[in-house]
Design a protein around this motif. Sequence first.
Motif, PDB file in Angstrom:
ATOM      1  N   LEU A  88      47.922  28.785  17.136  1.00  0.00           N
ATOM      2  CA  LEU A  88      47.955  30.203  17.509  1.00  0.00           C
ATOM      3  C   LEU A  88      49.312  30.622  18.064  1.00  0.00           C
ATOM      4  N   ARG A 168      49.652  34.781  25.956  1.00  0.00           N
ATOM      5  CA  ARG A 168      48.340  34.155  25.941  1.00  0.00           C
ATOM      6  C   ARG A 168      48.311  32.971  26.898  1.00  0.00           C
ATOM      7  N   GLN A 202      46.066  37.616  26.464  1.00  0.00           N
ATOM      8  CA  GLN A 202      44.942  36.978  25.801  1.00  0.00           C
ATOM      9  C   GLN A 202      44.598  35.680  26.525  1.00  0.00           C
ATOM     10  N   VAL A 204      42.662  32.138  25.895  1.00  0.00           N
ATOM     11  CA  VAL A 204      42.075  31.210  24.926  1.00  0.00           C
ATOM     12  C   VAL A 204      41.509  30.024  25.699  1.00  0.00           C
ATOM     13  N   THR A 227      39.316  35.921  25.219  1.00  0.00           N
ATOM     14  CA  THR A 227      39.650  36.451  23.897  1.00  0.00           C
ATOM     15  C   THR A 227      39.121  35.529  22.806  1.00  0.00           C
ATOM     16  N   THR A 228      39.363  34.235  22.977  1.00  0.00           N
ATOM     17  CA  THR A 228      38.985  33.233  21.983  1.00  0.00           C
ATOM     18  C   THR A 228      38.453  31.993  22.689  1.00  0.00           C
ATOM     19  N   SER A 247      33.774  37.424  21.276  1.00  0.00           N
ATOM     20  CA  SER A 247      33.837  37.883  19.883  1.00  0.00           C
ATOM     21  C   SER A 247      34.460  36.859  18.949  1.00  0.00           C
ATOM     22  N   ASP A 248      35.381  36.046  19.452  1.00  0.00           N
ATOM     23  CA  ASP A 248      36.069  35.070  18.604  1.00  0.00           C
ATOM     24  C   ASP A 248      35.766  33.659  19.092  1.00  0.00           C
ATOM     25  N   VAL A 249      34.809  33.000  18.449  1.00  0.00           N
ATOM     26  CA  VAL A 249      34.465  31.611  18.752  1.00  0.00           C
ATOM     27  C   VAL A 249      34.824  30.759  17.550  1.00  0.00           C
ATOM     28  N   GLN A 250      35.728  29.816  17.746  1.00  0.00           N
ATOM     29  CA  GLN A 250      36.167  28.937  16.661  1.00  0.00           C
ATOM     30  C   GLN A 250      35.587  27.542  16.889  1.00  0.00           C
TER      31      GLN A 250
END
Length: 252
Positions: A88, A168, A202, A204, A227-228, A247-250
Motif C-alpha cells: 500500500l 497512513r 488512513q 491500516v 480504513t483498512t 468497509s475495506d477488509v483484506q
Amino acid sequence: MIQARRGEILSLVHQHGELPVSELSKLLGVSEVTVRSDLQVLAGAGQLRRTRGGARLPLDVRGEAPLEETRHRHADAKRRIGRAAAALVQDDETVFLDVGSSTTEVARALSPTLRNVTVVTPGLNIALELERLPNLRVIVTGGTLRPLQHSLVSPYALEILRHIHADRLFLGCNGVDAVQGITNANHEEAEVKRAMVSQSRQVVVVADPSKLGVVSRAHIAPANRVTTLITARHATGPPADLLAMISDVQVV
C-alpha cells in the motif's frame, strides 16, 4: 450457511455481551446441540469465550510476551499480512509504522524501489530493519524504552508525534472488536498508538486471525476509525459485525 450462522452468533453475543445456549437456540431457530458445536469452533478461534451454559465476549487477559516469542506465532500469516500492507505504501508518503510482530513484517516487505518515503516509528527493531533501504527516511520517536516490544513510550514519544501528519498508519494491536474497537495489552503503548491514529489520514490495522473478536485492556480507537483491516485466511473468517463496520477488509 454455517458461516452465516456463526457470524450471527458473534453478532448476537456482541450485542448482548453474554447469551445462554438456550437463548441462542431460540433466536437462530436451530438445536442447542448445533449452537454448542458452533460455540466450540468460535471459542477455539478466540472469537468468543465459553461460559457455563453459554458464551460471552472474549477478554484478552494474557500477559505480554516478548517480541521474539510472538513473531513465531502465526508466522506465515503475519508474513502474508506484512506483504499486503507494504504494497500500500507509495512514493512521497509519510507513514507511521507501529511496534509489533505483524508491523515488523510490514517493514521487512517494504520495496527497495520506494522513493521519498518517510517512515516514523516508535519501534527500535523496526528502525533497524529499515536500515537496508537507503532511499527511506526513518524517524524514531524517542522516549522511554519498553524492552519487551523494543518500543518507545511516554513521556517523549508523544511530543514528536504531535508535529507529524501521516498519510497512513500501520497499526498493530492485541484485539479487534466491532463494539469495543481496537485494543492493546499495554496502556503506555496504547497512548502512543492513539496519538498516531489522531495524526493519520488512513489507519491500516494489521492483525492475524487470533486478534479478531478479542478485547484487550487498553482502548486505542473505535472500529469505524479503521480504513483498512488486513488479516489472514481462517476457517471461520472475520466476524460478520467487523465486516459491517470496516468497509475495506483484506483477507490474504
